[in-house]
Motif scaffolding. Structure first.
Motif, mmCIF file in Angstrom:
data_model
loop_
_atom_site.group_PDB
_atom_site.id
_atom_site.type_symbol
_atom_site.label_atom_id
_atom_site.label_comp_id
_atom_site.label_asym_id
_atom_site.label_seq_id
_atom_site.Cartn_x
_atom_site.Cartn_y
_atom_site.Cartn_z
ATOM 1 N N GLN A 1 0.697 -1.202 0.161
ATOM 2 C CA GLN A 1 0.016 -0.046 -0.213
ATOM 3 C C GLN A 1 0.869 1.491 0.104
ATOM 4 O OE1 GLN A 1 -0.411 -2.465 2.593
ATOM 5 N NE2 GLN A 1 -1.778 -3.328 1.122
ATOM 6 N N GLN A 2 1.966 1.210 0.385
ATOM 7 C CA GLN A 2 2.924 2.415 0.672
ATOM 8 C C GLN A 2 3.377 2.769 -0.735
ATOM 9 O OE1 GLN A 2 6.045 1.893 3.639
ATOM 10 N NE2 GLN A 2 4.646 0.643 4.934
ATOM 11 N N GLN A 3 3.356 1.841 -1.546
ATOM 12 C CA GLN A 3 4.024 2.079 -2.860
ATOM 13 C C GLN A 3 2.847 2.669 -3.874
ATOM 14 O OE1 GLN A 3 5.861 -1.589 -3.956
ATOM 15 N NE2 GLN A 3 7.471 -1.227 -2.630
ATOM 16 N N LEU A 4 1.578 2.756 -3.626
ATOM 17 C CA LEU A 4 0.516 2.900 -4.485
ATOM 18 C C LEU A 4 0.578 4.458 -4.682
ATOM 19 C CD1 LEU A 4 -2.483 0.863 -2.585
ATOM 20 C CD2 LEU A 4 -1.535 0.682 -5.017
ATOM 21 N N PRO A 5 -0.230 4.852 -5.718
ATOM 22 C CA PRO A 5 -0.297 6.188 -5.884
ATOM 23 C C PRO A 5 -1.073 6.923 -4.785
ATOM 24 C CG PRO A 5 -0.753 5.092 -7.872
ATOM 25 C CD PRO A 5 -0.561 3.964 -6.723
ATOM 26 N N GLU A 6 -0.966 8.313 -4.566
ATOM 27 C CA GLU A 6 -1.223 8.936 -3.545
ATOM 28 C C GLU A 6 -2.724 8.698 -3.375
ATOM 29 O OE1 GLU A 6 -1.421 11.232 -0.067
ATOM 30 O OE2 GLU A 6 0.289 10.678 -1.165
ATOM 31 N N ALA A 7 -3.646 8.915 -4.456
ATOM 32 C CA ALA A 7 -5.047 8.867 -4.518
ATOM 33 C C ALA A 7 -5.682 7.640 -3.982
ATOM 34 C CB ALA A 7 -5.681 9.201 -5.788
ATOM 35 N N GLU A 8 -4.924 6.597 -4.510
ATOM 36 C CA GLU A 8 -5.302 5.034 -4.228
ATOM 37 C C GLU A 8 -4.964 4.834 -2.606
ATOM 38 O OE1 GLU A 8 -3.486 2.222 -6.803
ATOM 39 O OE2 GLU A 8 -5.103 2.872 -8.682
ATOM 40 N N ARG A 9 -3.850 5.230 -2.214
ATOM 41 C CA ARG A 9 -3.381 4.964 -0.769
ATOM 42 C C ARG A 9 -4.569 5.746 -0.187
ATOM 43 N NH1 ARG A 9 1.558 6.319 -1.077
ATOM 44 N NH2 ARG A 9 1.197 8.539 -0.128
ATOM 45 N N ALA A 10 -4.972 7.194 -0.412
ATOM 46 C CA ALA A 10 -5.971 7.807 0.432
ATOM 47 C C ALA A 10 -7.285 6.962 0.583
ATOM 48 C CB ALA A 10 -6.045 9.052 -0.043
ATOM 49 N N GLN A 11 -7.530 6.382 -0.632
ATOM 50 C CA GLN A 11 -8.625 5.539 -0.342
ATOM 51 C C GLN A 11 -8.608 4.373 0.635
ATOM 52 O OE1 GLN A 11 -9.535 4.645 -4.745
ATOM 53 N NE2 GLN A 11 -11.629 5.719 -4.235
ATOM 54 N N VAL A 12 -7.565 3.714 0.434
ATOM 55 C CA VAL A 12 -7.146 2.537 1.468
ATOM 56 C C VAL A 12 -7.650 3.072 2.884
ATOM 57 C CG1 VAL A 12 -5.595 0.885 2.160
ATOM 58 C CG2 VAL A 12 -5.906 1.328 -0.334
ATOM 59 N N ILE A 13 -6.423 4.280 3.211
ATOM 60 C CA ILE A 13 -6.776 4.888 4.335
ATOM 61 C C ILE A 13 -8.137 5.234 4.724
ATOM 62 C CG2 ILE A 13 -5.958 6.659 5.935
ATOM 63 C CD1 ILE A 13 -3.545 6.675 4.318
ATOM 64 N N ARG A 14 -9.145 5.894 3.912
ATOM 65 C CA ARG A 14 -10.374 6.263 4.292
ATOM 66 C C ARG A 14 -11.047 5.047 4.610
ATOM 67 N NH1 ARG A 14 -12.651 9.118 -0.334
ATOM 68 N NH2 ARG A 14 -14.671 9.050 0.952
ATOM 69 N N HIS A 15 -10.860 3.980 3.887
ATOM 70 C CA HIS A 15 -11.482 2.436 4.069
ATOM 71 C C HIS A 15 -11.540 2.165 5.551
ATOM 72 C CE1 HIS A 15 -13.263 -1.381 2.850
ATOM 73 N NE2 HIS A 15 -12.381 -1.781 3.673
ATOM 74 N N GLU A 16 -10.320 2.234 6.021
ATOM 75 C CA GLU A 16 -9.823 1.614 7.330
ATOM 76 C C GLU A 16 -10.179 2.549 8.273
ATOM 77 O OE1 GLU A 16 -8.969 -1.459 7.580
ATOM 78 O OE2 GLU A 16 -8.603 -1.747 5.456
ATOM 79 N N ALA A 17 -10.317 3.808 7.940
ATOM 80 C CA ALA A 17 -10.721 4.909 9.016
ATOM 81 C C ALA A 17 -12.196 4.462 9.271
ATOM 82 C CB ALA A 17 -10.376 5.991 8.530
ATOM 83 N N VAL A 18 -13.055 4.147 8.347
ATOM 84 C CA VAL A 18 -14.470 3.858 8.536
ATOM 85 C C VAL A 18 -14.624 2.672 9.630
ATOM 86 C CG1 VAL A 18 -16.375 2.871 7.403
ATOM 87 C CG2 VAL A 18 -15.155 4.854 6.276
ATOM 88 N N HIS A 19 -13.700 1.545 9.435
ATOM 89 C CA HIS A 19 -13.910 0.597 10.346
ATOM 90 C C HIS A 19 -13.562 1.095 11.836
ATOM 91 C CE1 HIS A 19 -14.258 -2.548 7.412
ATOM 92 N NE2 HIS A 19 -12.890 -2.276 6.751
ATOM 93 N N LEU A 20 -12.388 1.864 11.777
ATOM 94 C CA LEU A 20 -12.085 2.232 13.152
ATOM 95 C C LEU A 20 -13.174 3.340 13.818
ATOM 96 C CD1 LEU A 20 -8.239 3.009 13.083
ATOM 97 C CD2 LEU A 20 -9.473 0.754 13.477
ATOM 98 N N ALA A 21 -13.774 4.330 12.981
ATOM 99 C CA ALA A 21 -14.529 5.201 13.286
ATOM 100 C C ALA A 21 -15.970 4.419 13.960
ATOM 101 C CB ALA A 21 -15.247 6.191 12.448
ATOM 102 N N GLN A 22 -16.606 3.348 13.489
ATOM 103 C CA GLN A 22 -17.531 2.480 13.772
ATOM 104 C C GLN A 22 -17.390 1.557 14.739
ATOM 105 O OE1 GLN A 22 -20.560 1.824 10.504
ATOM 106 N NE2 GLN A 22 -19.911 3.560 9.572
ATOM 107 N N GLY A 23 -16.090 1.343 15.118
ATOM 108 C CA GLY A 23 -15.901 0.212 16.163
ATOM 109 C C GLY A 23 -16.040 -1.071 15.597
ATOM 110 N N HIS A 24 -15.532 -1.321 14.457
ATOM 111 C CA HIS A 24 -15.636 -2.723 13.740
ATOM 112 C C HIS A 24 -14.758 -3.518 14.642
ATOM 113 C CE1 HIS A 24 -17.466 -1.233 9.932
ATOM 114 N NE2 HIS A 24 -18.209 -1.094 10.668
ATOM 115 N N THR A 25 -13.785 -3.085 15.144
ATOM 116 C CA THR A 25 -12.869 -4.086 15.696
ATOM 117 C C THR A 25 -13.554 -4.659 17.354
ATOM 118 O OG1 THR A 25 -10.794 -3.052 15.104
ATOM 119 C CG2 THR A 25 -10.629 -4.214 17.121
ATOM 120 N N TRP A 26 -14.228 -4.035 17.797
ATOM 121 C CA TRP A 26 -14.942 -4.215 18.917
ATOM 122 C C TRP A 26 -15.941 -5.495 18.667
ATOM 123 C CZ3 TRP A 26 -12.564 -3.193 23.289
ATOM 124 C CH2 TRP A 26 -11.659 -2.057 23.154
ATOM 125 N N ASP A 27 -16.726 -5.304 17.524
ATOM 126 C CA ASP A 27 -17.380 -6.473 17.031
ATOM 127 C C ASP A 27 -16.818 -7.719 16.938
ATOM 128 O OD1 ASP A 27 -19.401 -4.138 16.973
ATOM 129 O OD2 ASP A 27 -19.754 -4.427 14.635
#
Length: 613
Positions: free
Chosen positions: A177-203
């Motif tokens: 993921q670190q070698q992805l273009p900036e736009a694609e890497r930002a999408q990956v980070i946003r995706h994972e941020a949604v998981h954290l914001a909604q507490g999916h780990t606790w589920d």
């Protein structure tokens, strides 16, 4: 142990039912947040429904052997309170001679239960160890790599290849993921941020902990897999709905790069499979209101599970096969006794009065164990010999050709001595209600006190106690249907005292006092009956006089008192007893604790008291 295994069975059935409903009706819906709530609630409800208390029917409560030492005595003493269970089919002589004790056969049923429990615990321990190992792996991974604080999250940059994932407050990016273009890497980070914001780990952690208890159940693994998919659908919808084609290409690209690297079950991974379903969900039309109404199917399912668990909880599960499940025409096979040291198997079987080949009748067996109006039962046989501290549980095992084997598990303790005897009746309204003075009532008690067979210092003998009750019932000044004898355990008061002691309380009501019935959560309860501290408990007081007044015109009043360690905690008074109808006890229960006593009185007479548990 049997109670625990029964709970596991009921919870496993609930899990299977919720999983089946989800598979048949709900898994295709695009209401991802609602799906997530359903999947989490399915596990919570499955764990909770079997634990919900269900009041037993009055007859079942009397007929079944109690797990409390004194409860059989309290239930048995007032003859008028026992249900009719039919006449005994055989009359035995009370002169039963004890013979030398013979060794009991091996209890294969209990061995099987312990084996099942042992295998279950091994699986639970293995699951718990695996959970600890995964947490340890994540801890080492986070400690050994570069961590950079970025806003509310911690970015972890790995030096090796692998999928991107998130856990609690960490977003982990591998070299891929670190070698992805900036736009694609930002999408990956946003995706994972949604998981954290909604507490999916606790589920996921919740499901892992539930998996320790239900490691054997495939329905739990199915629900967890569906929950992980729903997590991805939620994050995909947040990030990829604006440009689903570009986002789909990114999913395929990272899935190919991450296919050889497995992730731990505790984390949410960007490239989690199944990709085909995730891409299809991106472009799928939202579910209609009609389709969303399928969630209402969960309501009758919950009702049915509650009803089913209530049926199993109506009978205390003391048998490998509950007696209620045995066909009425079943015949008795072998009869075995375990734990008996004072009397051998043959003697106890003779007292029980049944033999191999007799028809099996649950009610008749319970009567011959605990209370037979003719006096011929196992409990009376033990207690006739100053032996009151004993318990017996019936285990029923079904065989072929409608035959059942009976095993009775006994626990014996020390003999019992009577410490003191107390008499009680109303001292305030007795003269008004019955026209008899308190002095006259007292004189009658003093005259009869020396004539009753039960005396202080005697060894306990239930036969004598029954004779005492009959004598008190025959007194003309008292209502024969309202004579109650209650036994209370007491400790030795002098150093060097041996054995156990009991206090005998004899309560009576002069003729003319109103007849009072007390109901808890709609069920009739008896004097000194144990009550459960239920957050939604209700109490009702019923009097057989619809006018609501005594013969002298005084209104029939009521009072409720909560007593803790002989100190009054709360007292509620009602000018009309009819105000105590489905009275909500939740406020009173907040001040109560196990061991407190609840008193219910009508016109200053304590008609009912109970110990809270």
């Amino acid at each position: 142990m049997r109670d625990f295994l029964l709970y596991l069975s009921e919870a496993a059935l609930c899990l299977a039912a919720f999983a089946l409903l989800y598979r048949l009706s709900l898994h295709r819906l695009t209401t991802f947040q609602a799906n997530r709530i359903y999947l989490l609630s399915a596990v919570v409800l499955s764990l909770s429904i079997p634990l919900m208390p269900w009041p037993m029917r009055g007859s079942d409560a009397v007929m079944l052997p109690s797990r409390d030492v004194f409860l059989p005595l309290v239930n048995a003493l007032p003859i008028q309170e026992l249900p009719e269970v039919g006449e005994a089919k055989a009359v035995l002589s009370t002169d039963v001679t004890a013979t030398p004790h013979t060794a009991s056969p091996v209890d294969w049923g209990r061995i099987a239960l312990f084996t099942v429990l042992g295998l279950y615990l091994l699986g639970a321990v293995a699951k718990l160890v695996a959970l600890g190992r995964n947490l340890g792996h994540l801890y080492r991974l986070l400690r050994r790599n570069l961590v950079v604080r970025e806003g509310a999250y911690r970015m972890v940059y790995l030096t090796q290849e692998g999928p991107a994932f998130s856990f609690l407050r960490w977003i982990v990016l591998s070299r891929t993921q670190q070698q992805l273009p900036e736009a694609e890497r930002a999408q990956v980070i946003r995706h994972e941020a949604v998981h954290l914001a909604q507490g999916h780990t606790w589920d996921l952690l919740f499901f892992e902990l539930a998996g320790v208890a239900f490691w054997f159940h495939p329905a739990l693994y199915y629900l967890k897999r569906e929950l992980r998919s729903v997590h991805e659908y939620i994050a995909d919808a947040e990030v990829g709905r604006r440009d689903p084609r570009t986002y789909s290409h990114l999913l395929l690209k990272l899935a190919q790069a991450s296919r050889a690297h497995a992730s731990t079950p505790l984390v949410t991974s960007f490239a989690a499979l199944p990709l085909k379903k995730r891409i299809r969900k991106l472009t799928q039309a939202p579910s209609s209101i009609w389709q969303q109404s399928k969630f209402a199917l969960a309501l009758p399912l919950v009702g049915g599970l509650l009803w089913g668990c209530a049926l199993t909880n109506e009978v205390i599960p003391v048998a490998t096969l509950t007696s209620s499940s045995v066909e009425p025409r079943a015949r008795i096979g072998t009869i075995t006794w375990t734990g008996n040291t004072w009397y051998d198997d043959a003697t106890l079987t003779q007292v029980l009065g049944v033999q191999e080949g007799d028809p099996y009748d649950k009610a008749e067996i319970q009567k011959r164990l605990w209370f037979n109006p003719g006096g011929q039962d196992v409990a009376s046989f033990y207690k006739k010999g100053e032996y009151v501290f004993f318990r017996v549980e019936e285990e029923v095992t079904e065989r072929e050709n409608h035959t059942v084997d009976l095993t009775f598990h006994l626990e014996e303790d020390q003999p019992l001595k009577i410490r003191d005897i107390g008499y009680g009746f109303s001292r305030t309204d007795s003269e008004v209600s019955s026209g008899v003075s308190v002095d006259a009532l007292t004189d009658v008690l003093l005259e009869v006190e020396n004539k009753i067979p039960t005396q202080m210092g005697d060894w306990f003998d239930r036969t004598k106690l029954m004779e005492t009750q009959h004598i008190m019932e025959a007194l003309e000044l008292f209502d024969p249907e309202r004579v109650e004898i209650v036994l209370k355990p007491v400790q030795a008061v002098e150093e060097g005292d041996e054995g156990n002691y009991v206090s005998v309380d004899i309560s009576m009501a002069p003729k003319g006092l109103p007849w009072v019935t007390v109901r808890y959560n709609g069920e009739v309860v008896k004097m000194n009956e144990a009550l459960l501290l239920d957050a939604v408990g209700t109490l009702s007081v019923e009097v057989n006089d619809p006018t609501g007044v005594l013969p002298d015109g005084e209104p029939i009043k009521a009072a409720i008192m909560l007593i803790h360690d002989r100190q009054k905690v709360e007292e509620l008074r009602f000018d009309d007893y009819r105000e105590v109808e489905n009275y909500d006890l939740s406020g009173l229960w907040k001040k109560a604790q196990p061991g407190d006593r609840l008193f219910v009185g009508v016109n200053e007479v304590d008609f009912f008291f109970a110990e809270l548990h």
